[in-house]
Write an enzyme that holds these catalytic residues in place. Structure first.
Site, PDB file in Angstrom:
ATOM      1  N   ALA A  29     -19.785 -12.861 -33.998  1.00 56.73           N
ATOM      2  CA  ALA A  29     -19.467 -13.341 -32.649  1.00 56.73           C
ATOM      3  C   ALA A  29     -18.029 -13.052 -32.227  1.00 56.73           C
ATOM      4  O   ALA A  29     -17.584 -13.543 -31.193  1.00 56.73           O
ATOM      5  CB  ALA A  29     -19.738 -14.838 -32.573  1.00 56.73           C
ATOM      6  N   ASN A  30     -17.323 -12.235 -33.010  1.00 52.66           N
ATOM      7  CA  ASN A  30     -15.937 -11.945 -32.626  1.00 52.66           C
ATOM      8  C   ASN A  30     -15.845 -10.889 -31.533  1.00 52.66           C
ATOM      9  O   ASN A  30     -14.803 -10.706 -30.917  1.00 52.66           O
ATOM     10  CB  ASN A  30     -15.115 -11.505 -33.841  1.00 52.66           C
ATOM     11  CG  ASN A  30     -15.723 -10.328 -34.572  1.00 52.66           C
ATOM     12  OD1 ASN A  30     -16.690 -10.511 -35.319  1.00 52.66           O
ATOM     13  ND2 ASN A  30     -15.208  -9.134 -34.363  1.00 52.66           N
ATOM     14  N   ILE A  33     -21.894  -8.518 -27.955  1.00 47.20           N
ATOM     15  CA  ILE A  33     -22.914  -9.429 -27.441  1.00 47.20           C
ATOM     16  C   ILE A  33     -22.778 -10.823 -28.061  1.00 47.20           C
ATOM     17  O   ILE A  33     -22.960 -11.838 -27.382  1.00 47.20           O
ATOM     18  CB  ILE A  33     -24.310  -8.820 -27.714  1.00 47.20           C
ATOM     19  CG1 ILE A  33     -24.457  -7.521 -26.909  1.00 47.20           C
ATOM     20  CG2 ILE A  33     -25.419  -9.793 -27.370  1.00 47.20           C
ATOM     21  CD1 ILE A  33     -25.503  -6.569 -27.439  1.00 47.20           C
ATOM     22  N   TYR A 178     -31.443   2.475 -39.411  1.00 47.09           N
ATOM     23  CA  TYR A 178     -31.169   1.424 -38.409  1.00 47.09           C
ATOM     24  C   TYR A 178     -32.495   0.913 -37.840  1.00 47.09           C
ATOM     25  O   TYR A 178     -32.717  -0.301 -37.744  1.00 47.09           O
ATOM     26  CB  TYR A 178     -30.293   1.990 -37.288  1.00 47.09           C
ATOM     27  CG  TYR A 178     -29.995   0.994 -36.179  1.00 47.09           C
ATOM     28  CD1 TYR A 178     -29.135  -0.086 -36.393  1.00 47.09           C
ATOM     29  CD2 TYR A 178     -30.572   1.127 -34.911  1.00 47.09           C
ATOM     30  CE1 TYR A 178     -28.857  -1.001 -35.375  1.00 47.09           C
ATOM     31  CE2 TYR A 178     -30.305   0.211 -33.890  1.00 47.09           C
ATOM     32  CZ  TYR A 178     -29.440  -0.845 -34.129  1.00 47.09           C
ATOM     33  OH  TYR A 178     -29.165  -1.756 -33.121  1.00 47.09           O
TER      34      TYR A 178
HETATM   35  N1  LIG Z   1     -25.006  -2.530 -28.129  1.00 45.62           N
HETATM   36  C1  LIG Z   1     -26.247  -2.136 -27.981  1.00 45.62           C
HETATM   37  O1  LIG Z   1     -26.547  -1.232 -27.177  1.00 45.62           O
HETATM   38  C2  LIG Z   1     -27.337  -2.753 -28.803  1.00 45.62           C
HETATM   39  C3  LIG Z   1     -28.635  -2.276 -28.610  1.00 45.62           C
HETATM   40  C4  LIG Z   1     -29.673  -2.830 -29.350  1.00 45.62           C
HETATM   41  C5  LIG Z   1     -29.418  -3.850 -30.238  1.00 45.62           C
HETATM   42  N2  LIG Z   1     -28.142  -4.285 -30.427  1.00 45.62           N
HETATM   43  C6  LIG Z   1     -27.927  -5.344 -31.416  1.00 45.62           C
HETATM   44  O2  LIG Z   1     -27.083  -6.336 -30.892  1.00 45.62           O
HETATM   45  C7  LIG Z   1     -26.385  -6.986 -31.955  1.00 45.62           C
HETATM   46  C8  LIG Z   1     -24.912  -7.111 -31.607  1.00 45.62           C
HETATM   47  O3  LIG Z   1     -24.376  -5.797 -31.532  1.00 45.62           O
HETATM   48  P1  LIG Z   1     -23.176  -5.406 -30.563  1.00 45.62           P
HETATM   49  O4  LIG Z   1     -23.669  -4.352 -29.677  1.00 45.62           O
HETATM   50  O5  LIG Z   1     -22.522  -6.602 -30.000  1.00 45.62           O
HETATM   51  O6  LIG Z   1     -22.225  -4.681 -31.631  1.00 45.62           O
HETATM   52  P2  LIG Z   1     -20.685  -4.897 -32.020  1.00 45.62           P
HETATM   53  O7  LIG Z   1     -19.862  -5.049 -30.800  1.00 45.62           O
HETATM   54  O8  LIG Z   1     -20.383  -3.795 -32.964  1.00 45.62           O
HETATM   55  O9  LIG Z   1     -20.721  -6.289 -32.794  1.00 45.62           O
HETATM   56  C9  LIG Z   1     -21.346  -6.388 -34.042  1.00 45.62           C
HETATM   57  C10 LIG Z   1     -20.845  -7.620 -34.760  1.00 45.62           C
HETATM   58  O10 LIG Z   1     -21.443  -7.645 -36.064  1.00 45.62           O
HETATM   59  C11 LIG Z   1     -20.405  -7.871 -37.009  1.00 45.62           C
HETATM   60  N3  LIG Z   1     -20.705  -7.387 -38.347  1.00 45.62           N
HETATM   61  C12 LIG Z   1     -20.870  -6.115 -38.768  1.00 45.62           C
HETATM   62  N4  LIG Z   1     -21.041  -6.078 -40.104  1.00 45.62           N
HETATM   63  C13 LIG Z   1     -20.994  -7.366 -40.542  1.00 45.62           C
HETATM   64  C14 LIG Z   1     -21.076  -7.989 -41.806  1.00 45.62           C
HETATM   65  N5  LIG Z   1     -21.201  -7.284 -42.934  1.00 45.62           N
HETATM   66  N6  LIG Z   1     -20.987  -9.342 -41.869  1.00 45.62           N
HETATM   67  C15 LIG Z   1     -20.806 -10.073 -40.758  1.00 45.62           C
HETATM   68  N7  LIG Z   1     -20.699  -9.546 -39.530  1.00 45.62           N
HETATM   69  C16 LIG Z   1     -20.789  -8.203 -39.425  1.00 45.62           C
HETATM   70  C17 LIG Z   1     -19.199  -7.161 -36.420  1.00 45.62           C
HETATM   71  O11 LIG Z   1     -18.008  -7.583 -37.051  1.00 45.62           O
HETATM   72  P3  LIG Z   1     -16.678  -6.647 -37.009  1.00 45.62           P
HETATM   73  O12 LIG Z   1     -16.149  -6.729 -35.605  1.00 45.62           O
HETATM   74  O13 LIG Z   1     -15.782  -7.254 -38.025  1.00 45.62           O
HETATM   75  O14 LIG Z   1     -17.119  -5.255 -37.361  1.00 45.62           O
HETATM   76  C18 LIG Z   1     -19.325  -7.617 -34.982  1.00 45.62           C
HETATM   77  O15 LIG Z   1     -18.838  -8.917 -34.861  1.00 45.62           O
HETATM   78  C19 LIG Z   1     -26.672  -6.157 -33.216  1.00 45.62           C
HETATM   79  O16 LIG Z   1     -27.662  -6.810 -33.992  1.00 45.62           O
HETATM   80  C20 LIG Z   1     -27.223  -4.853 -32.669  1.00 45.62           C
HETATM   81  O17 LIG Z   1     -28.121  -4.214 -33.554  1.00 45.62           O
HETATM   82  C21 LIG Z   1     -27.105  -3.769 -29.723  1.00 45.62           C
END
Ligand SMILES: NC(=O)c1ccc[n+]([C@@H]2O[C@H](COP(=O)([O-])OP(=O)(O)OC[C@H]3O[C@@H](n4cnc5c(N)ncnc54)[C@H](OP(=O)(O)O)[C@@H]3O)[C@@H](O)[C@H]2O)c1
Length: 320
Positions: A29-30, A33, A178
């Site tokens: 959550a840092n 989304i 993925y």
């Molecule tokens: N963005 C899209 O278009 C999209 C599309 C489909 C699904 N999603 C899904 O939406 C969700 C959120 O993704 P997002 O787009 O917000 O991506 P994001 O901005 O990259 O955020 C991902 C988060 O997951 C954390 N994370 C990664 N590895 C981790 C670990 N080993 N332990 C704990 N936390 C970890 C990251 O921490 P750090 O900041 O420290 O790396 C970050 O807080 C994911 O499940 C993704 O698969 C996203």
């Protein structure tokens, strides 16, 4: 299966009422989304725990959000860290209303978690499977509590390699790995929901996907990032990606909408489910495959050594 909600019934964050007294844990959550989800929940008065692997980033995010927001160190790539996080959480928050399994990684170079799992499957699925199992007794005590797991449109291309989950015998394909992990998110949600229902629990499991969102998720794909900022491609890109605040609405609806039922899946209402406002969407037939769901559950318990306090069995009093 439920029908798509009509476009006219647009669901926005305005539909979220007062959440004071409720506690929500959101992984990853840092930023992205997860951050936007946490922000809205905190704005409505919920006590929010940002469960993140980088404590400094988590604390900076908590300051940006303000309100009753705390942080929890959680590295989903380490089962030791997952167990520690669950212990810390139950000491600090004996009541848990919402667990949002949001954190994720996409198409990193081949790597393994501390416990030897392929990185995307380990973080996106197994880490969350373990965390949920370790916190389930807390959730079960709160009627109406929810477990929301964030999947992806990418699950549609996913296959579960039951003979080689960790890509040890086949050539590593980052996108397929993925997709496998995101299919696992749905197989897990549906199996969990069936078990919760069979136990007579008032906790539900729901899934969501954000469509395409402008976040850090593409950090391992410079090409995608370049295309995303190309001005000539902007009209096309705007149909495929939206701001994280809008994307977070699918998660928020799964977490909060009183009409949500266990096993529901929410995604955006636009073309190809890439952008728009949250509605019920369908996942693939494979995600509803009962044998695959059961197989993944057993395998996940074996790999994580986390045994859930619920089983497939209907409680004795209902069998009588
Ligand atoms: N963005 C899209 O278009 C999209 C599309 C489909 C699904 N999603 C899904 O939406 C969700 C959120 O993704 P997002 O787009 O917000 O991506 P994001 O901005 O990259 O955020 C991902 C988060 O997951 C954390 N994370 C990664 N590895 C981790 C670990 N080993 N332990 C704990 N936390 C970890 C990251 O921490 P750090 O900041 O420290 O790396 C970050 O807080 C994911 O499940 C993704 O698969 C996203």
């Amino acid at each position: 299966m439920r029908q798509r909600t009509r476009m006219t019934e647009r669901w926005t964050a305005d539909k979220i009422g007062d959440l004071r007294g409720r506690t929500a844990v959101i992984t990853g959550a840092n930023t992205g989304i997860g951050f936007e989800t946490a922000k809205v929940l905190a704005e409505r008065g919920a006590t929010v725990v940002l469960a993140c692997r980088d404590t400094a980033k988590a604390e900076a995010a908590a300051v940006r959000i303000g309100g009753a927001v705390t942080t929890l160190r959680l590295d989903l790539a380490s089962l030791t860290s997952v167990r520690q996080a669950a212990d810390d959480l139950r000491t600090r928050h004996p009541r848990l209303d919402l667990l949002i399994n949001n954190a994720g990684i996409m198409i990193p170079p081949y790597g393994r978690t501390e416990d030897g799992f392929e990185l995307q499957f380990g973080v996106n699925h197994l880490g969350h499977f373990a965390l949920t199992g370790l916190l389930l007794d807390l959730l079960l005590e709160v009627p109406g509590s929810r477990i929301v797991t964030v999947s992806s449109n990418g699950h549609k291309r996913g296959d579960l390699h039951v003979d080689d989950l960790m890509w040890e015998r086949r050539k590593y394909r980052r996108m397929a790995a993925y997709a496998q992990s995101k299919l696992a998110n749905l197989l897990f949600t549906y199996e969990l929901q069936r078990r919760l229902a069979a136990t007579g629990a008032r906790t539900i499991a729901v899934a969501a996907h954000p469509g395409g969102s402008r976040t850090d998720l593409m950090r391992h794909s410079p090409l995608h990032n370049r295309l995303g900022t190309n001005r000539l491609l902007a009209p096309v890109v705007s149909k495929l990606v939206q701001d994280a605040r809008l994307s977070a609405l699918t998660t928020l609806r799964a977490a909060i909408d009183p009409s949500a039922r266990g096993g529901d899946y929410y995604g955006p209402d636009g073309w190809g489910e890439w952008t728009g406002f949250p509605v019920h969407v369908e996942s693939t037939a494979r995600s509803h495959d009962l044998d695959l769901q059961r197989w993944l559950w057993t395998e996940s318990e074996r790999l994580t050594r986390v045994t859930y306090p619920i089983s497939e069995q209907t409680p004795a009093k209902e069998q009588a």
